[in-house]
Design a protein around this motif. Structure first.
Motif, PDB file in Angstrom:
ATOM      1  N   HIS A 104     -46.909  55.507 -78.934  1.00  0.00           N
ATOM      2  CA  HIS A 104     -47.750  55.027 -80.035  1.00  0.00           C
ATOM      3  C   HIS A 104     -49.192  54.722 -79.597  1.00  0.00           C
ATOM      4  CE1 HIS A 104     -44.102  55.058 -82.264  1.00  0.00           C
ATOM      5  NE2 HIS A 104     -43.582  53.984 -81.700  1.00  0.00           N
ATOM      6  N   LEU A 105     -49.538  55.213 -78.414  1.00  0.00           N
ATOM      7  CA  LEU A 105     -50.899  55.089 -77.895  1.00  0.00           C
ATOM      8  C   LEU A 105     -51.410  53.651 -77.842  1.00  0.00           C
ATOM      9  CD1 LEU A 105     -52.639  58.278 -79.362  1.00  0.00           C
ATOM     10  CD2 LEU A 105     -51.632  57.906 -77.087  1.00  0.00           C
ATOM     11  N   PHE A 106     -50.501  52.735 -77.485  1.00  0.00           N
ATOM     12  CA  PHE A 106     -50.962  51.381 -77.210  1.00  0.00           C
ATOM     13  C   PHE A 106     -51.685  51.380 -75.849  1.00  0.00           C
ATOM     14  CE2 PHE A 106     -48.824  47.954 -79.860  1.00  0.00           C
ATOM     15  CZ  PHE A 106     -48.526  48.789 -80.921  1.00  0.00           C
ATOM     16  N   ALA A 107     -52.621  50.457 -75.696  1.00  0.00           N
ATOM     17  CA  ALA A 107     -53.201  50.152 -74.380  1.00  0.00           C
ATOM     18  C   ALA A 107     -52.672  48.777 -74.013  1.00  0.00           C
ATOM     19  CB  ALA A 107     -54.723  50.124 -74.456  1.00  0.00           C
ATOM     20  N   ALA A 108     -51.844  48.725 -72.962  1.00  0.00           N
ATOM     21  CA  ALA A 108     -51.120  47.484 -72.674  1.00  0.00           C
ATOM     22  C   ALA A 108     -51.272  47.082 -71.216  1.00  0.00           C
ATOM     23  CB  ALA A 108     -49.634  47.677 -72.999  1.00  0.00           C
ATOM     24  N   VAL A 109     -51.346  45.774 -70.995  1.00  0.00           N
ATOM     25  CA  VAL A 109     -51.332  45.236 -69.629  1.00  0.00           C
ATOM     26  C   VAL A 109     -50.255  44.157 -69.560  1.00  0.00           C
ATOM     27  CG1 VAL A 109     -52.644  44.126 -67.777  1.00  0.00           C
ATOM     28  CG2 VAL A 109     -53.827  45.617 -69.406  1.00  0.00           C
ATOM     29  N   SER A 110     -49.339  44.272 -68.615  1.00  0.00           N
ATOM     30  CA  SER A 110     -48.380  43.204 -68.317  1.00  0.00           C
ATOM     31  C   SER A 110     -48.882  42.479 -67.081  1.00  0.00           C
ATOM     32  CB  SER A 110     -46.993  43.775 -68.007  1.00  0.00           C
ATOM     33  OG  SER A 110     -46.393  44.329 -69.155  1.00  0.00           O
ATOM     34  N   LEU A 111     -49.090  41.182 -67.218  1.00  0.00           N
ATOM     35  CA  LEU A 111     -49.536  40.392 -66.067  1.00  0.00           C
ATOM     36  C   LEU A 111     -48.356  39.566 -65.580  1.00  0.00           C
ATOM     37  CD1 LEU A 111     -53.064  39.372 -67.405  1.00  0.00           C
ATOM     38  CD2 LEU A 111     -52.488  41.150 -65.734  1.00  0.00           C
ATOM     39  N   ARG A 112     -47.937  39.836 -64.377  1.00  0.00           N
ATOM     40  CA  ARG A 112     -46.764  39.153 -63.832  1.00  0.00           C
ATOM     41  C   ARG A 112     -47.202  37.922 -63.053  1.00  0.00           C
ATOM     42  NH1 ARG A 112     -42.912  44.404 -62.380  1.00  0.00           N
ATOM     43  NH2 ARG A 112     -42.281  44.705 -64.555  1.00  0.00           N
TER      44      ARG A 112
ATOM     45  N   ALA B 283     -58.266  41.827 -68.243  1.00  0.00           N
ATOM     46  CA  ALA B 283     -57.237  42.747 -68.742  1.00  0.00           C
ATOM     47  C   ALA B 283     -57.553  43.171 -70.182  1.00  0.00           C
ATOM     48  CB  ALA B 283     -55.862  42.086 -68.670  1.00  0.00           C
ATOM     49  N   LEU B 284     -58.048  42.211 -70.953  1.00  0.00           N
ATOM     50  CA  LEU B 284     -58.442  42.517 -72.333  1.00  0.00           C
ATOM     51  C   LEU B 284     -59.558  43.569 -72.338  1.00  0.00           C
ATOM     52  CD1 LEU B 284     -57.417  41.391 -74.977  1.00  0.00           C
ATOM     53  CD2 LEU B 284     -59.151  39.591 -74.820  1.00  0.00           C
ATOM     54  N   ASP B 285     -60.526  43.388 -71.474  1.00  0.00           N
ATOM     55  CA  ASP B 285     -61.608  44.394 -71.353  1.00  0.00           C
ATOM     56  C   ASP B 285     -61.026  45.751 -70.960  1.00  0.00           C
ATOM     57  OD1 ASP B 285     -63.477  42.505 -71.964  1.00  0.00           O
ATOM     58  OD2 ASP B 285     -64.153  42.181 -69.892  1.00  0.00           O
ATOM     59  N   TRP B 286     -60.079  45.726 -70.045  1.00  0.00           N
ATOM     60  CA  TRP B 286     -59.472  46.966 -69.549  1.00  0.00           C
ATOM     61  C   TRP B 286     -58.846  47.763 -70.692  1.00  0.00           C
ATOM     62  CZ3 TRP B 286     -54.706  49.268 -69.638  1.00  0.00           C
ATOM     63  CH2 TRP B 286     -54.461  50.299 -68.714  1.00  0.00           C
ATOM     64  N   THR B 287     -58.212  47.057 -71.660  1.00  0.00           N
ATOM     65  CA  THR B 287     -57.476  47.764 -72.718  1.00  0.00           C
ATOM     66  C   THR B 287     -58.400  48.583 -73.619  1.00  0.00           C
ATOM     67  OG1 THR B 287     -57.526  45.840 -74.205  1.00  0.00           O
ATOM     68  CG2 THR B 287     -55.562  46.100 -72.817  1.00  0.00           C
ATOM     69  N   ALA B 288     -59.685  48.244 -73.647  1.00  0.00           N
ATOM     70  CA  ALA B 288     -60.607  49.042 -74.465  1.00  0.00           C
ATOM     71  C   ALA B 288     -60.714  50.424 -73.833  1.00  0.00           C
ATOM     72  CB  ALA B 288     -61.968  48.358 -74.534  1.00  0.00           C
ATOM     73  N   GLY B 289     -60.385  51.457 -74.567  1.00  0.00           N
ATOM     74  CA  GLY B 289     -60.519  52.818 -74.051  1.00  0.00           C
ATOM     75  C   GLY B 289     -59.379  53.273 -73.157  1.00  0.00           C
ATOM     76  N   GLN B 290     -58.236  52.579 -73.192  1.00  0.00           N
ATOM     77  CA  GLN B 290     -57.107  52.991 -72.332  1.00  0.00           C
ATOM     78  C   GLN B 290     -55.875  53.334 -73.155  1.00  0.00           C
ATOM     79  OE1 GLN B 290     -57.178  53.545 -69.183  1.00  0.00           O
ATOM     80  NE2 GLN B 290     -58.970  52.467 -68.407  1.00  0.00           N
ATOM     81  N   ALA B 291     -56.060  53.828 -74.368  1.00  0.00           N
ATOM     82  CA  ALA B 291     -54.923  54.178 -75.227  1.00  0.00           C
ATOM     83  C   ALA B 291     -53.955  55.072 -74.466  1.00  0.00           C
ATOM     84  CB  ALA B 291     -55.419  54.879 -76.480  1.00  0.00           C
ATOM     85  N   GLY B 292     -52.672  54.738 -74.533  1.00  0.00           N
ATOM     86  CA  GLY B 292     -51.658  55.546 -73.858  1.00  0.00           C
ATOM     87  C   GLY B 292     -51.304  55.055 -72.474  1.00  0.00           C
ATOM     88  N   ARG B 293     -51.986  54.003 -71.992  1.00  0.00           N
ATOM     89  CA  ARG B 293     -51.676  53.509 -70.639  1.00  0.00           C
ATOM     90  C   ARG B 293     -51.073  52.115 -70.664  1.00  0.00           C
ATOM     91  NH1 ARG B 293     -56.081  53.779 -66.165  1.00  0.00           N
ATOM     92  NH2 ARG B 293     -54.275  53.223 -64.899  1.00  0.00           N
TER      93      ARG B 293
END
Ligand code: UFG
Length: 334
Positions: free
Chosen positions: A152-160, A238-248
């Motif tokens: 679904h072309l989310f841009a997601a970051v999991s922070l452990r 991480a929020l900044d990272w999600t901009a432009g990372q659809a699908g990752r």
């Protein structure tokens, strides 16, 4: 939108995002959070994560998802709560995000996804093997995010997160100018540093050290402690990272890369508070690994993040926070 933004970690993240120029909406059902911890200047919606649709429709462009049940022992006794809330609730949130075309998410994952480590420091490629339903529920959401990114072309970051400690105090670097004080205030406290400080404050008689015969230099467990403000900084990145990372879907450990034993934490607590701590050495707490230390290399490479606050700063800030709420808190609940 910050879910769980009235809780310990979520409120500090919300505060930090506001102070760095974001508009913030907090969604929290106040089941464990505190209304007065909602960052001032944030819009507040008191609702369950399953009822996020209307809020997502109101101009939200990204979600920091901190709302969760997070007590390991409770998850063993009542796993249904963890599957329902942490997995079912997160899935409902993701479906609402998809329906409203909000596809950027930063998720509060945990070191508990790894279980007993096969080697330290733990790297993200290590096999996840959670030893309790809490860790398993967080790992399930990590897997869901991988599939949502792909399908679904989310841009997601999991922070452990490894062991989060400290507080946000006015006047400290990175604390902004709001004047707000935010820290750890759990109704049921299980974490070492707040418990040690409750003993120092006279709110508890003593604390138990859960095991002195671990295969570590002083026999007590080693953990990787990270300041909650460093954690908040990682979320902003991480929020900044999600901009432009659809699908990752990026998974990053958040820890210092170094460990402190229970005895070292208690020594620091005595030094910071200037008070003695009555300690009872007891048996192992079930499920506690001997050593948990993060490799934080990936967070450095991908997010440009490095933690800057040491254990003394964490204990000092937690102690100042503890003193600021001490009179309100009354006798500690166990
Ligand atoms: N400990 C004591 N006495 C106490 C409390 C803790 O000796 O009263 C010890 C524990 O045995 C452990 C260390 O202090 O060795 C740290 O314990 P915490 O409860 O503070 O933190 P944990 O490492 O158990 O838990 C943290 C997070 C969890 C997460 C887990 C992953 O808080 O959410 O790491 O392993 F699941």
């Amino acid at each position: 939108m910050v879910t769980g933004g009235a809780g310990y970690v979520g409120s500090v993240i919300g505060r930090y995002l506001l102070d760095t120029g974001h508009e913030v909406t907090v969604l929290d059902d106040l089941s464990t959070g505190h209304a007065d911890a909602v960052p001032s200047g944030a819009r507040f919606v008191q609702a369950d994560i399953r009822a996020a649709g209307a809020t997502l429709a109101s101009g939200i462009d990204a979600v920091v998802h901190c709302a969760a049940k997070s007590l390991v022992a409770e998850s063993v006794a009542k796993p249904e709560l963890y599957w329902d809330n942490n997995v079912g609730g997160s899935l409902a949130l993701l479906e609402a995000m998809r329906a409203h075309d909000v596809r950027r998410i930063v998720f509060s994952s945990t070191a508990a996804t790894y279980g007993e480590p096969t080697s330290v420091p733990i790297v993200e490629a290590d096999p996840p093997a959670p030893t309790n339903p809490y860790g398993a529920s967080k790992l399930a959401v990590d897997h869901i995010l991988t599939s949502y990114a792909a399908a679904h072309l989310f841009a997601a970051v999991s922070l452990r997160y490894f062991n989060v400690a400290g507080a946000l105090l006015p006047g400290e670097p990175g604390a902004g100018t709001s004047g707000q004080t935010l820290g750890e205030r759990h109704t049921v406290e299980t974490h070492l540093i707040p418990i040690a400080l409750q003993v120092a404050a006279g709110q508890r008689d003593s604390l138990q050290v859960y095991g002195t015969d671990y295969p570590t230099p002083d026999g007590t467990c080693i953990r990787d402690y990270i300041h909650v403000l460093d954690l908040a900084d990682a979320h902003a990145r991480a929020l900044d990272w999600t901009a432009g990372q659809a699908g990752r879907h990026l998974i990053c450990n958040l820890g210092s890369g170094a460990g402190s034993s229970v005895r070292e934490v208690l020594t620091t607590s005595r030094e910071v508070t200037g008070r003695d701590l009555k300690v009872l050495e007891t048996g192992h707490r079930p499920g506690d690994p001997a050593v948990l230390i993060a490799s934080n290399e990936r967070a450095g490479t991908e997010l440009g993040w490095t933690p800057s606050r040491d254990l003394t700063a964490m204990v000092r800030d937690a102690w100042r926070f503890q003193q600021s709420i001490g009179e309100l808190a009354g006798p500690a609940s166990r």
